[in-house]
Scaffold this active site. Structure first.
Site, mmCIF file in Angstrom:
data_model
loop_
_atom_site.group_PDB
_atom_site.id
_atom_site.type_symbol
_atom_site.label_atom_id
_atom_site.label_comp_id
_atom_site.label_asym_id
_atom_site.label_seq_id
_atom_site.Cartn_x
_atom_site.Cartn_y
_atom_site.Cartn_z
ATOM 1 N N LYS A 83 -7.799 -51.406 -7.947
ATOM 2 C CA LYS A 83 -8.745 -50.878 -8.929
ATOM 3 C C LYS A 83 -10.167 -51.261 -8.525
ATOM 4 O O LYS A 83 -10.475 -52.445 -8.376
ATOM 5 C CB LYS A 83 -8.467 -51.481 -10.309
ATOM 6 C CG LYS A 83 -7.671 -50.567 -11.228
ATOM 7 C CD LYS A 83 -7.419 -51.287 -12.540
ATOM 8 C CE LYS A 83 -7.284 -50.342 -13.701
ATOM 9 N NZ LYS A 83 -7.049 -51.076 -14.948
HETATM 10 O O1 G3P Z 1 -6.419 -49.858 -18.712
HETATM 11 C C1 G3P Z 1 -7.641 -50.064 -19.342
HETATM 12 C C2 G3P Z 1 -7.434 -50.516 -20.732
HETATM 13 O O2 G3P Z 1 -6.728 -51.710 -20.703
HETATM 14 C C3 G3P Z 1 -8.640 -50.682 -21.558
HETATM 15 O O3 G3P Z 1 -8.180 -50.653 -22.846
HETATM 16 O O4 G3P Z 1 -8.099 -51.145 -25.213
HETATM 17 O O5 G3P Z 1 -9.449 -52.609 -23.674
HETATM 18 O O6 G3P Z 1 -10.216 -50.303 -24.236
HETATM 19 P P1 G3P Z 1 -9.035 -51.221 -24.055
#
Ligand code: G3P
Length: 215
Positions: A83
């Site tokens: 990533k």
């Molecule tokens: O894969 C990316 C994800 O984990 C971000 O999610 O919920 O932190 O916006 P969030």
């Protein structure tokens, strides 16, 4: 559409993998930090459970260092996807790593223009964070529509990996739009299966069955 798990919790990964429908795993520095484990050790453990793509994120801001990290991660297992963040340095690293045969997942994507650059750089996956777009008062799913359309226009091979999922409905909508992958937190994975009418229906079927056995 492929379904990935968005977690670094090994027990959860094993549990959901046993249902047979986990195609890959995404991690990020926040998810690893939440587990309080060694990054390399945990990523290697995940690649042993999940045969599909497992994303591991670089933590450098500098292209040279990202390339060094990416090359190191890629040696850990065949199914590692590196990533890289959507920055100028991340774009340089993505091109170099991709040309070296290392698959890159370009992350922290919040606009169609960023997704265009990721595809041109040769990223294998592009990760738009739709929940965080919604949090800003914009429409995350509209962003997915734009990217899917854009990639179809030019036959880009980059796969659209919908991230930052907040509800099971978003998973269904992403599939209707034609996104390639959704990465789903475990709490949402549970909700994908659940429906109160399924539970009620099952209770009723079993109660009727028991009644009929008494006759
Ligand atoms: O894969 C990316 C994800 O984990 C971000 O999610 O919920 O932190 O916006 P969030």
């Amino acid at each position: 559409m492929k379904l990935f798990l968005d977690t670094a919790n090994l027990e959860d990964i094993k549990k959901y993998a046993s249902w047979g429908l986990v195609d890959g795993v995404t991690t990020n520095p926040s998810l690893i930090a939440k587990e309080g484990v060694n990054f390399e050790k945990r990523v290697k453990e995940i690649t042993k459970v999940i045969k599909g793509p497992v994303s591991a994120e670089v933590i450098s801001n500098d292209a040279k260092e990202m390339i060094r990290e990416g090359k190191k991660f890629a040696k850990w297992a065949k199914n590692i996807y590196v990533k890289c963040p959507m920055t100028p340095e991340g774009l340089i690293a993505t091109q170099k790593l991709s040309k070296a045969g290392i698959r890159v997942n370009m992350t922290l994507i919040f606009s169609a223009a960023q997704a265009l650059l990721a595809a041109k750089a040769g990223a294998a996956f592009v990760s738009p964070f739709i929940g965080r777009v919604d949090d800003m008062g914009q429409d995350g799913m509209e962003l997915i529509e734009e990217i899917v359309q854009m990639y179809a226009n030019y036959n880009f091979k980059t796969e659209v990996l919908v991230a930052s999922i907040r509800s099971p409905r978003q998973v269904a909508e992403a599939a209707m739009i034609g996104a390639d992958i959704c990465t789903v937190p475990t709490a949402i994975y549970d909700k994908l299966v659940k429906h109160p009418l399924t539970d009620n229906g099952l209770d009723k079927f079993l109660a009727d069955w028991k009644k009929s056995k008494k006759k």
